[in-house]
Design a protein around this motif. Structure first.
Motif, PDB file in Angstrom:
ATOM      1  N   ARG A  35     -53.111 -34.293  -1.586  1.00 14.31           N
ATOM      2  CA  ARG A  35     -51.705 -34.288  -1.174  1.00 14.31           C
ATOM      3  C   ARG A  35     -51.483 -33.365   0.023  1.00 14.31           C
ATOM      4  NH1 ARG A  35     -49.605 -33.141  -6.021  1.00 14.31           N
ATOM      5  NH2 ARG A  35     -49.294 -30.921  -5.634  1.00 14.31           N
ATOM      6  N   VAL A  36     -52.147 -32.209   0.007  1.00 15.05           N
ATOM      7  CA  VAL A  36     -52.023 -31.276   1.125  1.00 15.05           C
ATOM      8  C   VAL A  36     -52.696 -31.854   2.369  1.00 15.05           C
ATOM      9  CG1 VAL A  36     -52.592 -28.976   1.978  1.00 15.05           C
ATOM     10  CG2 VAL A  36     -51.902 -29.277  -0.400  1.00 15.05           C
ATOM     11  N   LEU A  37     -53.878 -32.407   2.197  1.00 14.96           N
ATOM     12  CA  LEU A  37     -54.584 -32.984   3.343  1.00 14.96           C
ATOM     13  C   LEU A  37     -53.749 -34.077   4.006  1.00 14.96           C
ATOM     14  CD1 LEU A  37     -58.194 -33.216   1.850  1.00 14.96           C
ATOM     15  CD2 LEU A  37     -57.311 -31.498   3.436  1.00 14.96           C
ATOM     16  N   ALA A  38     -53.084 -34.872   3.191  1.00 17.14           N
ATOM     17  CA  ALA A  38     -52.266 -35.949   3.741  1.00 17.14           C
ATOM     18  C   ALA A  38     -51.023 -35.417   4.448  1.00 17.14           C
ATOM     19  CB  ALA A  38     -51.857 -36.912   2.629  1.00 17.14           C
ATOM     20  N   SER A  39     -50.529 -34.270   3.991  1.00 19.06           N
ATOM     21  CA  SER A  39     -49.299 -33.714   4.567  1.00 19.06           C
ATOM     22  C   SER A  39     -49.520 -33.128   5.955  1.00 19.06           C
ATOM     23  CB  SER A  39     -48.731 -32.633   3.653  1.00 19.06           C
ATOM     24  OG  SER A  39     -49.473 -31.419   3.778  1.00 19.06           O
ATOM     25  N   GLY A  40     -50.733 -32.621   6.211  1.00 19.48           N
ATOM     26  CA  GLY A  40     -51.007 -31.956   7.478  1.00 19.48           C
ATOM     27  C   GLY A  40     -50.378 -30.578   7.589  1.00 19.48           C
ATOM     28  N   ARG A  41     -49.862 -30.040   6.490  1.00 18.55           N
ATOM     29  CA  ARG A  41     -49.236 -28.713   6.482  1.00 18.55           C
ATOM     30  C   ARG A  41     -50.105 -27.801   5.628  1.00 18.55           C
ATOM     31  NH1 ARG A  41     -44.798 -32.383   6.053  1.00 18.55           N
ATOM     32  NH2 ARG A  41     -43.360 -32.176   7.842  1.00 18.55           N
ATOM     33  N   PHE A  42     -50.717 -26.790   6.254  1.00 16.52           N
ATOM     34  CA  PHE A  42     -51.772 -26.035   5.582  1.00 16.52           C
ATOM     35  C   PHE A  42     -51.463 -24.556   5.338  1.00 16.52           C
ATOM     36  CE2 PHE A  42     -54.053 -29.491   7.902  1.00 16.52           C
ATOM     37  CZ  PHE A  42     -54.399 -30.233   6.787  1.00 16.52           C
ATOM     38  N   THR A  43     -50.472 -23.977   6.001  1.00 17.09           N
ATOM     39  CA  THR A  43     -50.143 -22.563   5.815  1.00 17.09           C
ATOM     40  C   THR A  43     -48.632 -22.382   5.880  1.00 17.09           C
ATOM     41  OG1 THR A  43     -50.105 -21.857   8.146  1.00 17.09           O
ATOM     42  CG2 THR A  43     -52.270 -21.943   7.058  1.00 17.09           C
ATOM     43  N   THR A  44     -48.187 -21.138   5.691  1.00 13.31           N
ATOM     44  CA  THR A  44     -46.758 -20.835   5.811  1.00 13.31           C
ATOM     45  C   THR A  44     -46.264 -20.997   7.239  1.00 13.31           C
ATOM     46  OG1 THR A  44     -47.332 -18.488   6.064  1.00 13.31           O
ATOM     47  CG2 THR A  44     -46.709 -19.216   3.864  1.00 13.31           C
TER      48      THR A  44
END
Length: 439
Positions: A35-44
């Motif tokens: 889910r994170v990989l698909a979002s492309g959002r990895f940090t704050t």
């Protein structure tokens, strides 16, 4: 009577019986990472990122605190907590003499001075009387470590802190889910910390940490210091303006998502672990030579690490043989397939780091100033990680069989201990340190 494996007998734990992998990784955990990989959002720093904020919200609810800040690991959580609380150069911070090194180096990261206090020999946590004796006009805080998963005596420690105006920081790196007076560990101090290291009861797929507090100002400061002292908006553009001295202690969204997934079954896994460990300890408690870990009635133990004290008397030996006997027992258990090991070879003040000049520190540290810590290190061993998996009970039963086998061969064990050319663990550690440094 079966012959001991260290003398050529058959191992109690077959060689093909492995410690179950920890943490347990499920399809839900894998999906959380995807889910994170698909979002492309990895940090704050990623506008609109949801997993980090989600874990913060859920862990605050779990601990009954108003705020939570996710960070890169448990050590940065401690340093950040101290800095947010205003602890700085020259301030003294009281730390248990028995803990992981992170508890002691976090004050150094903010140029404060660690001051060590001895432990209680039964709970292995810091002794409130030793904390009070260590207070000076320069003391500003105390790091209360809930070692091995058992909360420290928070009633007495909070009273000491109140008498002397000290900030309490709970180091609950090993105590996820533990309770004191039916209140979660990590909710008593002004600001508190947890580790999500892969070895912990609540683990991520690598490293991570959590900071909890009820204080809105401490929360704001910790959040800003986590990322260069900036105010990071949930959405919209980042200003890149640093208002405070901060660090780069951002967590990774993948790790937070993994932990959120595990948090959904954390309570169930904790219950199974408690049942398994209590069954194991019940069997070992029948052996007169072992003192098993226990919990006072006013708190719960979450069994992150199991520490066993050895009694020489049932072996017909005097107390001076506690160390040699522990050494032989560890060797015999390991030969049987039981992963008996140390947790820390020396008191923290005896670490090579604290025998060297440190910036802003004008005190001399000596391990021998903490006799309870020395006795516990010398006369006890631990079992780590093997018991964390919910399906660990059959393996723990084999470990109990091995301990029973040692007792059946007690005359052999005692003779080995009496003839041993013994060196205490801290001396062994010094020799290892010398070899590492020279190498």
């Amino acid at each position: 009577m079966d012959k001991l494996a260290m003398l050529g007998g058959t191992r109690t734990v077959p060689r093909d019986r492995r410690i179950p992998k920890w943490p347990v990784v499920t399809p839900d955990d894998e999906e959380a990472v995807r889910r994170v990989l698909a979002s492309g959002r990895f940090t704050t720093a990623s506008s609109g990122e949801k997993e980090i904020a989600g874990l913060e919200r859920e862990w605050a609810r779990e601990t009954g605190t108003r705020h939570c800040v996710a960070v890169s690991n448990g050590t940065t959580a401690l340093s950040l907590a101290l800095a947010a609380a205003g602890i700085g150069p020259g301030d003294e911070v009281i730390v248990p003499a028995l803990s992981f090194i992170a508890s002691a180096i976090a004050p150094l990261h903010v140029f404060a001075v660690p001051v060590f206090a001895d432990i209680d020999p039964v709970t292995f946590n810091v002794d409130p009387a030793a904390v009070e004796a260590a207070v000076t006009p320069r003391t500003k805080a105390v790091i209360v470590v809930h070692l091995h998963g058992l909360p420290a005596d928070l009633t007495e420690l909070m009273a000491v802190a109140e008498r002397h105006g000290l900030t309490v920081i709970e180091d609950a790196a090993q105590a996820h889910g533990a309770r004191y007076h039916d209140r979660p560990a990590g909710s008593f101090g002004a600001i508190n910390t947890f580790s999500l290291n892969v070895s912990k009861n609540l683990a991520t797929c690598g490293e991570g940490g959590l900071v909890t507090t009820d204080d809105a100002d401490l929360y704001q400061r910790a959040t800003m210091m986590r990322q260069f002292g900036e105010v990071i908006p949930r959405r919209g553009s980042r200003s890149y303006v640093s208002h405070l001295l901060g660090w780069n202690h951002k967590p990774a969204a993948i790790q937070c998502a993994f932990t959120r997934s595990r948090l959904a079954r954390f309570g169930h896994e904790s219950e199974l672990r408690d049942q398994n460990v209590r069954h194991f300890l019940g069997r070992l408690a029948e052996l007169p030579w072992l003192h098993v870990p226990t919990a006072p009635d006013d708190r719960t133990h979450v069994w992150h690490i199991l520490r066993f004290r050895i009694d020489p008397e049932p072996f017909g030996l005097g107390p001076e043989f506690a160390g040699p006997l522990r050494s032989v027992v560890m060797r015999a258990l390991r030969a049987e397939g039981v992963p008996a090991t140390h947790y820390q070879l020396m008191p923290l003040p005896a670490q090579r780091l604290f025998q060297s000049p440190l910036p802003g520190v004008d005190r001399k540290y000596r391990g021998e100033d903490h006799p309870n810590t020395l006795r516990v290190i010398d006369g006890s061993f631990t079992i780590q990680k093997a018991h964390l998996h919910p399906d660990a009970r059959p393996l723990l039963d084999l470990y109990a069989d091995a301990a029973t086998k040692l007792w059946e061969n007690r005359d052999v064990i005692a003779a080995e201990a009496k003839s041993l050319d013994y060196m205490p663990p801290w001396r062994e550690a010094e020799q290892i340190a010398d070899a590492e440094w020279e190498g």
